[in-house]
Design a protein around this motif. Structure first.
Motif, short mmCIF file in Angstrom:
data_model
loop_
_atom_site.label_atom_id
_atom_site.label_comp_id
_atom_site.label_asym_id
_atom_site.label_seq_id
_atom_site.Cartn_x
_atom_site.Cartn_y
_atom_site.Cartn_z
N VAL A 101 0.87 -1.17 0.00
CA VAL A 101 0.00 0.00 0.00
C VAL A 101 0.91 1.23 0.00
CG1 VAL A 101 -1.86 1.23 1.17
CG2 VAL A 101 -1.69 -1.24 1.40
N GLU A 102 0.59 2.18 -0.86
CA GLU A 102 1.37 3.42 -0.90
C GLU A 102 0.56 4.50 -0.18
OE1 GLU A 102 3.51 3.42 -5.07
OE2 GLU A 102 2.29 5.22 -4.77
N VAL A 103 1.19 5.17 0.77
CA VAL A 103 0.47 6.23 1.47
C VAL A 103 1.25 7.54 1.30
CG1 VAL A 103 -0.53 6.98 3.66
CG2 VAL A 103 -0.40 4.55 3.13
N ILE A 104 0.56 8.57 0.83
CA ILE A 104 1.19 9.85 0.59
C ILE A 104 0.55 10.88 1.52
CG2 ILE A 104 1.71 11.61 -1.16
CD1 ILE A 104 0.97 9.15 -3.18
N GLY A 105 1.38 11.51 2.33
CA GLY A 105 0.87 12.50 3.27
C GLY A 105 0.66 13.85 2.59
N HIS A 106 -0.48 14.47 2.87
CA HIS A 106 -0.76 15.82 2.40
C HIS A 106 -1.20 16.63 3.62
CE1 HIS A 106 -1.29 14.83 -2.03
NE2 HIS A 106 -1.45 13.63 -1.51
N PRO A 115 -0.88 0.11 -5.66
CA PRO A 115 -0.28 0.20 -7.00
C PRO A 115 -0.50 -1.05 -7.86
CG PRO A 115 1.42 0.11 -5.30
CD PRO A 115 0.11 0.26 -4.60
N ASP A 116 -0.63 -2.23 -7.24
CA ASP A 116 -0.82 -3.45 -8.04
C ASP A 116 -2.28 -3.70 -8.38
OD1 ASP A 116 1.92 -3.82 -7.68
OD2 ASP A 116 1.60 -4.92 -5.81
N HIS A 117 -3.15 -2.83 -7.89
CA HIS A 117 -4.58 -3.11 -8.10
C HIS A 117 -5.34 -1.93 -8.70
CE1 HIS A 117 -4.30 -6.91 -5.87
NE2 HIS A 117 -3.41 -6.26 -5.12
N ASP A 118 -4.60 -0.88 -9.11
CA ASP A 118 -5.23 0.27 -9.76
C ASP A 118 -6.31 0.91 -8.87
OD1 ASP A 118 -5.76 2.10 -11.77
OD2 ASP A 118 -7.24 0.81 -12.74
N ILE A 119 -5.95 1.08 -7.58
CA ILE A 119 -6.91 1.68 -6.64
C ILE A 119 -6.28 2.92 -6.03
CG2 ILE A 119 -8.08 1.39 -4.42
CD1 ILE A 119 -8.17 -1.65 -5.08
N ILE A 120 -7.04 4.03 -6.05
CA ILE A 120 -6.61 5.24 -5.33
C ILE A 120 -7.76 5.65 -4.44
CG2 ILE A 120 -5.84 7.63 -5.51
CD1 ILE A 120 -4.76 7.02 -8.26
N THR A 121 -7.48 5.81 -3.17
CA THR A 121 -8.52 6.22 -2.24
C THR A 121 -7.90 7.18 -1.22
OG1 THR A 121 -10.12 5.40 -0.62
CG2 THR A 121 -8.20 4.03 -0.98
N ALA A 122 -8.57 7.44 -0.13
CA ALA A 122 -8.03 8.40 0.83
C ALA A 122 -8.51 8.11 2.25
CB ALA A 122 -8.46 9.81 0.44
N ASN A 123 -7.63 8.42 3.19
CA ASN A 123 -7.98 8.47 4.62
C ASN A 123 -8.48 7.17 5.21
OD1 ASN A 123 -7.26 11.15 4.49
ND2 ASN A 123 -9.34 11.81 4.01
N ILE A 125 -7.41 2.86 5.07
CA ILE A 125 -6.60 1.79 4.50
C ILE A 125 -7.29 0.47 4.82
CG2 ILE A 125 -4.33 0.67 4.55
CD1 ILE A 125 -3.18 3.32 5.57
N HIS A 126 -7.47 -0.36 3.82
CA HIS A 126 -8.05 -1.69 4.03
C HIS A 126 -6.92 -2.71 3.93
CE1 HIS A 126 -11.56 0.68 2.93
NE2 HIS A 126 -12.35 -0.28 3.38
N ILE A 127 -6.84 -3.61 4.89
CA ILE A 127 -5.84 -4.67 4.80
C ILE A 127 -6.47 -6.00 5.23
CG2 ILE A 127 -3.85 -3.14 5.20
CD1 ILE A 127 -3.71 -4.33 8.07
N PRO A 128 -5.90 -7.12 4.76
CA PRO A 128 -6.40 -8.41 5.23
C PRO A 128 -5.78 -8.75 6.59
CG PRO A 128 -4.70 -8.72 3.57
CD PRO A 128 -4.86 -7.24 3.73
N ALA A 129 -6.51 -9.49 7.40
CA ALA A 129 -6.00 -9.92 8.72
C ALA A 129 -4.99 -11.04 8.52
CB ALA A 129 -7.14 -10.40 9.59
N GLY A 130 -4.03 -11.14 9.45
CA GLY A 130 -3.16 -12.31 9.51
C GLY A 130 -1.98 -12.29 8.57
N GLU A 131 -1.71 -11.16 7.90
CA GLU A 131 -0.49 -11.10 7.08
C GLU A 131 0.10 -9.69 7.11
OE1 GLU A 131 -0.72 -10.64 2.68
OE2 GLU A 131 -2.69 -11.55 2.92
N PRO A 132 1.45 -9.61 7.05
CA PRO A 132 2.07 -8.28 7.05
C PRO A 132 1.83 -7.58 5.71
CG PRO A 132 3.73 -9.99 6.81
CD PRO A 132 2.44 -10.70 7.02
N VAL A 133 1.62 -6.28 5.77
CA VAL A 133 1.39 -5.49 4.57
C VAL A 133 2.46 -4.41 4.50
CG1 VAL A 133 -0.21 -3.89 3.44
CG2 VAL A 133 -1.10 -5.88 4.67
N ARG A 134 3.14 -4.33 3.34
CA ARG A 134 4.17 -3.30 3.18
C ARG A 134 3.49 -1.95 2.97
NH1 ARG A 134 9.51 -2.66 0.52
NH2 ARG A 134 9.70 -4.91 0.50
#
Ligand code: CUA
Length: 310
Positions: A101-106, A115-123, A125-134
């Motif tokens: 997940v790329e997070v840009i502070g404004h 970036p691998d899923h063509d998704i841009i959102t804001a404020n 973050i959705h992540i799956p449980a049970g695994e580390p997310v970069r």
């Protein structure tokens, strides 16, 4: 955001870790707190005993005691803590990850990209449980700092350099993140939510999040979409699947799915959205978004459209 939205029952607390990194940090904190608490209590006890002694009895514990408690013991404690905190740092190194997940502070909100899923959102973050997310971090303006106390420590976000970090949670739920580096007037209102989902539910979210915005299908929504362009909302915001593609403010493609408005400023309700669109400066003074002057009927149509962006 109601408190029961969170898995731990605590919105934002490093003392209620939900993942392996935060657990190591909390453990270090408790060990330091208890050990230093005991040492403090013993020192205070000795001081109290010493103060009650007569001047002639001052050397009652002897030089050996002074040497041990003044040199040997503190050295052992400090070196022990040094080794312990180094092993904690090693345990917090970035593990292998599947998702980035790329997070840009404004000033003062968070742009969130997959970036691998063509998704841009804001404020949020959705992540799956049970695994580390970069989490790849950078800033569009000044230095910010990314911090979700329940999930890991903090990491600075710099304008000219990408920093790499990770978060992980074993529990589903919503955790609050907060900017942890003073970044201007609304630093305190620069928050975000991390929604931790079951892996299967997360896959469904990924599918949905990359789709274009819902079509306007009632007359109100259709008019609202026109107002969005007439009122120049599109000069700053993007809505996937429409002409609006500006990146100055948050992407609004799935705005209605977010828990809060204004990066954690108020819950995302139609009433708050009305207040925000009419005059964001009243809710978050200094924010880039100007007040809008839209006739009432058009204003309601615009709200119809925005709340339909699920
Ligand atoms: Cu961004 Cu403080």
């Amino acid at each position: 955001m109601p408190p029961d939205e969170t898995a731990s029952g605590h919105i934002q607390s490093m003392l209620h870790p939900a993942g392996p990194a935060a657990e190591r940090i909390a453990e270090l904190w408790w060990v330091l707190f208890v050990t230093l608490g005991v040492i403090f209590a013993v020192v205070m006890l000795l001081l109290w005993i010493a103060l009650r002694k007569k001047r002639s009895e001052h050397a009652f514990l002897g030089n050996r005691f002074v040497l041990f408690s003044g040199v040997v013991f503190p050295t052992l404690v400090v070196v022990g803590f040094l080794l312990y905190s180094l092993t904690t740092s090693l345990a917090l190194r970035l593990p292998p990850t599947r998702l980035t997940v790329e997070v840009i502070g404004h000033q003062w909100w968070w742009e969130v990209r997959y970036p691998d899923h063509d998704i841009i959102t804001a404020n949020m973050i959705h992540i799956p449980a049970g695994e580390p997310v970069r989490v790849r971090l950078r800033s569009a303006d000044v230095i910010h700092s990314f911090w979700v106390p329940n999930l890991n420590g903090k990491m600075d976000m710099l304008p000219d350099h990408t920093t790499n970090f990770w978060i992980a949670s074993d529990k589903t739920g919503v955790f609050r993140g907060q900017c942890a580096e003073y970044c201007g007037l609304q630093h305190a209102l620069m928050a975000f939510s991390v929604k931790v989902m079951e892996p299967a539910e997360f896959e469904l979210w990924l599918e949905k999040a990359r789709t274009p915005a819902a079509e306007a299908d009632t007359p109100g929504e259709t008019r609202g979409k026109e107002v969005f362009f007439e009122a120049k909302c599109s000069s700053c915001h993007a809505i996937k699947g429409t002409e609006a593609a500006a990146r100055i403010g948050p992407d609004l493609t799935h705005l209605a799915d977010r828990l809060t408005l204004g990066a954690g400023t108020v819950p995302n309700t139609r009433g708050n959205l009305a207040g925000w669109v009419a005059n964001p400066q009243a809710l978050k003074p200094g924010v880039l978004m100007p007040p809008s002057y839209i006739p009432p009927e058009d204003f309601h149509a615009l709200l119809d459209y925005l709340v339909s962006l699920k």
